[in-house]
Design a protein around this motif. Sequence first.
Motif, PDB file in Angstrom:
ATOM      1  N   ARG A   1      11.962  -5.943  -1.023  1.00 29.99           N
ATOM      2  CA  ARG A   1      10.818  -6.196  -0.156  1.00 29.99           C
ATOM      3  C   ARG A   1      10.501  -4.946   0.681  1.00 29.99           C
ATOM      4  O   ARG A   1      11.314  -4.028   0.775  1.00 29.99           O
ATOM      5  N   THR A   2       9.343  -4.949   1.297  1.00 28.11           N
ATOM      6  CA  THR A   2       8.949  -3.852   2.188  1.00 28.11           C
ATOM      7  C   THR A   2       8.322  -4.428   3.446  1.00 28.11           C
ATOM      8  O   THR A   2       7.783  -5.544   3.433  1.00 28.11           O
ATOM      9  N   TRP A   3       8.400  -3.661   4.531  1.00 27.85           N
ATOM     10  CA  TRP A   3       7.728  -4.047   5.768  1.00 27.85           C
ATOM     11  C   TRP A   3       6.219  -3.877   5.614  1.00 27.85           C
ATOM     12  O   TRP A   3       5.755  -2.959   4.944  1.00 27.85           O
ATOM     13  N   ARG A   4       5.490  -4.740   6.265  1.00 29.05           N
ATOM     14  CA  ARG A   4       4.042  -4.534   6.375  1.00 29.05           C
ATOM     15  C   ARG A   4       3.773  -3.353   7.289  1.00 29.05           C
ATOM     16  O   ARG A   4       4.492  -3.116   8.248  1.00 29.05           O
ATOM     17  N   ARG A   5       2.731  -2.600   6.990  1.00 27.14           N
ATOM     18  CA  ARG A   5       2.264  -1.548   7.883  1.00 27.14           C
ATOM     19  C   ARG A   5       0.963  -2.032   8.514  1.00 27.14           C
ATOM     20  O   ARG A   5      -0.096  -1.946   7.902  1.00 27.14           O
ATOM     21  N   PRO A   6       1.027  -2.620   9.701  1.00 31.05           N
ATOM     22  CA  PRO A   6      -0.180  -3.235  10.281  1.00 31.05           C
ATOM     23  C   PRO A   6      -1.312  -2.223  10.441  1.00 31.05           C
ATOM     24  O   PRO A   6      -1.066  -1.097  10.827  1.00 31.05           O
TER      25      PRO A   6
ATOM     26  N   ALA B   1       9.003   9.598  17.003  1.00 34.86           N
ATOM     27  CA  ALA B   1       7.942   8.844  17.672  1.00 34.86           C
ATOM     28  C   ALA B   1       6.684   8.860  16.810  1.00 34.86           C
ATOM     29  O   ALA B   1       6.361   9.856  16.157  1.00 34.86           O
ATOM     30  N   GLY B   2       5.979   7.721  16.803  1.00 38.47           N
ATOM     31  CA  GLY B   2       4.754   7.609  16.028  1.00 38.47           C
ATOM     32  C   GLY B   2       4.958   7.096  14.620  1.00 38.47           C
ATOM     33  O   GLY B   2       3.985   6.842  13.901  1.00 38.47           O
ATOM     34  N   THR B   3       6.213   6.916  14.196  1.00 34.77           N
ATOM     35  CA  THR B   3       6.500   6.346  12.879  1.00 34.77           C
ATOM     36  C   THR B   3       6.808   4.856  13.035  1.00 34.77           C
ATOM     37  O   THR B   3       6.654   4.285  14.115  1.00 34.77           O
ATOM     38  N   TRP B   4       7.288   4.236  11.943  1.00 31.10           N
ATOM     39  CA  TRP B   4       7.526   2.792  11.970  1.00 31.10           C
ATOM     40  C   TRP B   4       8.998   2.433  12.011  1.00 31.10           C
ATOM     41  O   TRP B   4       9.402   1.368  11.557  1.00 31.10           O
ATOM     42  N   GLY B   5       9.809   3.326  12.597  1.00 28.39           N
ATOM     43  CA  GLY B   5      11.198   2.957  12.815  1.00 28.39           C
ATOM     44  C   GLY B   5      12.162   3.723  11.925  1.00 28.39           C
ATOM     45  O   GLY B   5      11.762   4.580  11.122  1.00 28.39           O
ATOM     46  N   PRO B   6      13.454   3.434  12.047  1.00 32.23           N
ATOM     47  CA  PRO B   6      14.476   4.169  11.308  1.00 32.23           C
ATOM     48  C   PRO B   6      14.496   3.800   9.828  1.00 32.23           C
ATOM     49  O   PRO B   6      14.066   2.715   9.423  1.00 32.23           O
TER      50      PRO B   6
ATOM     51  N   GLU C   1       2.403  -9.471  15.395  1.00 27.29           N
ATOM     52  CA  GLU C   1       1.880 -10.319  14.328  1.00 27.29           C
ATOM     53  C   GLU C   1       3.003 -11.088  13.645  1.00 27.29           C
ATOM     54  O   GLU C   1       4.179 -10.713  13.707  1.00 27.29           O
ATOM     55  N   ILE C   2       2.604 -12.178  13.014  1.00 25.21           N
ATOM     56  CA  ILE C   2       3.504 -12.987  12.187  1.00 25.21           C
ATOM     57  C   ILE C   2       2.920 -13.000  10.789  1.00 25.21           C
ATOM     58  O   ILE C   2       1.774 -13.426  10.592  1.00 25.21           O
ATOM     59  N   ALA C   3       3.675 -12.519   9.813  1.00 24.84           N
ATOM     60  CA  ALA C   3       3.200 -12.456   8.435  1.00 24.84           C
ATOM     61  C   ALA C   3       4.029 -13.384   7.561  1.00 24.84           C
ATOM     62  O   ALA C   3       5.250 -13.208   7.444  1.00 24.84           O
ATOM     63  N   LEU C   4       3.379 -14.364   6.972  1.00 25.24           N
ATOM     64  CA  LEU C   4       4.021 -15.234   5.989  1.00 25.24           C
ATOM     65  C   LEU C   4       3.644 -14.707   4.610  1.00 25.24           C
ATOM     66  O   LEU C   4       2.469 -14.735   4.220  1.00 25.24           O
ATOM     67  N   VAL C   5       4.625 -14.163   3.902  1.00 24.77           N
ATOM     68  CA  VAL C   5       4.390 -13.539   2.600  1.00 24.77           C
ATOM     69  C   VAL C   5       4.786 -14.534   1.515  1.00 24.77           C
ATOM     70  O   VAL C   5       5.921 -15.029   1.486  1.00 24.77           O
TER      71      VAL C   5
ATOM     72  N   SER D   1       9.769 -23.348   1.618  1.00 24.22           N
ATOM     73  CA  SER D   1      10.452 -22.395   0.742  1.00 24.22           C
ATOM     74  C   SER D   1       9.970 -22.438  -0.707  1.00 24.22           C
ATOM     75  O   SER D   1      10.274 -21.527  -1.480  1.00 24.22           O
ATOM     76  N   HIS D   2       9.234 -23.469  -1.101  1.00 26.46           N
ATOM     77  CA  HIS D   2       8.707 -23.508  -2.463  1.00 26.46           C
ATOM     78  C   HIS D   2       7.647 -22.432  -2.672  1.00 26.46           C
ATOM     79  O   HIS D   2       7.469 -21.963  -3.811  1.00 26.46           O
ATOM     80  N   TYR D   3       6.950 -22.062  -1.620  1.00 21.91           N
ATOM     81  CA  TYR D   3       5.832 -21.131  -1.766  1.00 21.91           C
ATOM     82  C   TYR D   3       6.001 -19.843  -0.963  1.00 21.91           C
ATOM     83  O   TYR D   3       5.453 -18.805  -1.336  1.00 21.91           O
ATOM     84  N   ILE D   4       6.718 -19.893   0.145  1.00 23.82           N
ATOM     85  CA  ILE D   4       6.848 -18.704   0.997  1.00 23.82           C
ATOM     86  C   ILE D   4       8.096 -17.925   0.601  1.00 23.82           C
ATOM     87  O   ILE D   4       9.196 -18.473   0.532  1.00 23.82           O
ATOM     88  N   ASP D   5       7.910 -16.637   0.353  1.00 23.23           N
ATOM     89  CA  ASP D   5       9.013 -15.756  -0.018  1.00 23.23           C
ATOM     90  C   ASP D   5       9.809 -15.310   1.199  1.00 23.23           C
ATOM     91  O   ASP D   5      11.033 -15.369   1.210  1.00 23.23           O
ATOM     92  N   HIS D   6       9.113 -14.866   2.237  1.00 20.60           N
ATOM     93  CA  HIS D   6       9.779 -14.449   3.474  1.00 20.60           C
ATOM     94  C   HIS D   6       8.755 -14.392   4.596  1.00 20.60           C
ATOM     95  O   HIS D   6       7.541 -14.477   4.361  1.00 20.60           O
ATOM     96  N   VAL D   7       9.258 -14.265   5.823  1.00 23.45           N
ATOM     97  CA  VAL D   7       8.407 -14.190   7.011  1.00 23.45           C
ATOM     98  C   VAL D   7       8.790 -12.941   7.797  1.00 23.45           C
ATOM     99  O   VAL D   7       9.977 -12.667   7.990  1.00 23.45           O
ATOM    100  N   GLN D   8       7.782 -12.176   8.225  1.00 26.55           N
ATOM    101  CA  GLN D   8       8.011 -11.008   9.072  1.00 26.55           C
ATOM    102  C   GLN D   8       7.358 -11.249  10.430  1.00 26.55           C
ATOM    103  O   GLN D   8       6.173 -11.588  10.500  1.00 26.55           O
ATOM    104  N   ILE D   9       8.142 -11.084  11.489  1.00 25.84           N
ATOM    105  CA  ILE D   9       7.620 -11.214  12.852  1.00 25.84           C
ATOM    106  C   ILE D   9       7.809  -9.867  13.543  1.00 25.84           C
ATOM    107  O   ILE D   9       8.938  -9.379  13.675  1.00 25.84           O
ATOM    108  N   THR D  10       6.712  -9.265  13.946  1.00 29.79           N
ATOM    109  CA  THR D  10       6.718  -7.892  14.457  1.00 29.79           C
ATOM    110  C   THR D  10       6.125  -7.830  15.852  1.00 29.79           C
ATOM    111  O   THR D  10       5.063  -8.408  16.103  1.00 29.79           O
ATOM    112  N   MET D  11       6.808  -7.147  16.736  1.00 33.96           N
ATOM    113  CA  MET D  11       6.206  -6.758  18.016  1.00 33.96           C
ATOM    114  C   MET D  11       6.424  -5.256  18.162  1.00 33.96           C
ATOM    115  O   MET D  11       7.531  -4.805  18.440  1.00 33.96           O
TER     116      MET D  11
END
Length: 515
Positions: free
Chosen positions: A510-515, A493-498, A375-379, A233-243
């Motif tokens: 924060r914002t979601w990554r757009r892979p 359909a074809g977008t990144w969710g609601p 993907e798993i993104a450590l931001v 937590s000293h360096y990582i702001d948040h983690v995003q796990i996307t499927m």
Amino acid sequence: MREHQTPAAGWTNPLRDPQDKRLPRIAGPGGMVIFGVTGDLARRKLLPAIYDLANRGLLPASFALVGYGRRDWSKEYFESYVRDAVTAGARTPFREHVWRRLAEGIHFVRGTFDDDAAFDRLAGTLAELDASRGTAGNWAYYLSIPPDNFPDVCHQLDRAGLAAAGPDNWRRVIIEKPFGHDLASARELNRIVNQVFPESSVFRIDHYLGKETVQNILAMRFANQLFDPLWNSHYIDHVQITMAEDIGLGGRAGYYDGIGAARDVIQNHLLQLLALVAMEEPIAFTPEELQAEKVKVLRATEAVRPLSKTTARGQYAAGWQGSHQVRGLREEEGFDAESTTETYAACTLQINSRRWAGVPFYLRTGKRLGRRVTEIALVFKTAPHLPFADTMTQALGANAMVIRVQPDEGVLMRFGSKVPGSTMEVRDVNMDFSYAESFTEQAPEAYERLILDALLDEASLFPTNEEVELSWRILDPVIEYWAGRGRPEDYPAGTWGPASADRMLARAGRTWRRP
């Protein structure tokens, strides 16, 4: 926790030093019975995986494969069925001599799951194969069937004397998800299975854990000093796990309607990825120690509240998937026009530990999204001080480390670098490691790895009953909150969710990554 079982007496592999992980692991004498062998999973994944293992020389020449089902199939017809599945789905070249050797041990037993006589015939078939093929009484039972059928099959295996291992052989059961639909049903399912098979003989398949890049999380974290000092937590702001998946659910209403994205993916795949990312270093790289560390993480994990602001769900509507116009879920074949099943689910979790205090873990999954990616993104947090003018860093974002599970397996590092020129301008650049470019070896398919591990009694990649129950404990409050709140929010359909998923992160800047 499961206890390690030694291989059947009388079997040793003279070519393999147990401490030398470079040498191939070859299964000893034994066989597999597949219940649900006529289903889609067996045809697309299990049967090709078994052939590929045989083709790679990782199964004994005497390996036996028995299918159990309601169809009135002869041995010859079942052989033809398996061959068609293999030629359509195998990843290794088809070799006639390998197929002939495998086909010699292929048998089919007709029956229903509550048919005493059929299970007695199955017992006779396995005894005959023990005598003729030398399978030594070692049998794995693959339950590629709905959980509602587990009680009948477990009871019949027990009644027919097929479940209990002897002093010189083993019996194991391999279970496909879903592992229940909530905590109560998962506990009941575990109780039913463990009445017949001890936990050390139960292998719960989560095929994501068989993927090479998922296993590389452990290698990358614990074999390199480079990352460990920053993994907190000293360096990582948040983690995003996307499927994310770009396909719809046409033809899958029977399985998916009423289950939804959270139960289908978050409870198993994504929470297992979270555990691997967040776990502490195990004392040793053994199944018992790995499972113990994952359990610690899951025990410390809970949903962040209020759930009205930290979760989101959606249902895909008609839209464009690439150049194709596609239907919404409620227009898909088999789905109710008033269906409230979510096809998109996102939630915010926190891990109550010294390492991760204050670091939100954002989990999301969905159908008909922008592209297929896991993907798993450590931001990382931004530097506390930047000795640059604002105009010099306008194009600089947060540092990130992205572990790509599929489809372009690898690891990406995003950091700032000076743009060539006479002025100081810092911009994001990527350093990209790709499995395909770095290794000539072809990674085994997930089901190949997991089937072989089950035959070898290597349990590292299989969730225990405690992990399953803890995952439901984490997710149940979210599902209960959504229940009775009407239909999920539509997203094209074809977008990144609601839009609610974007607001979920925007509240924290924060914002979601757009892979």
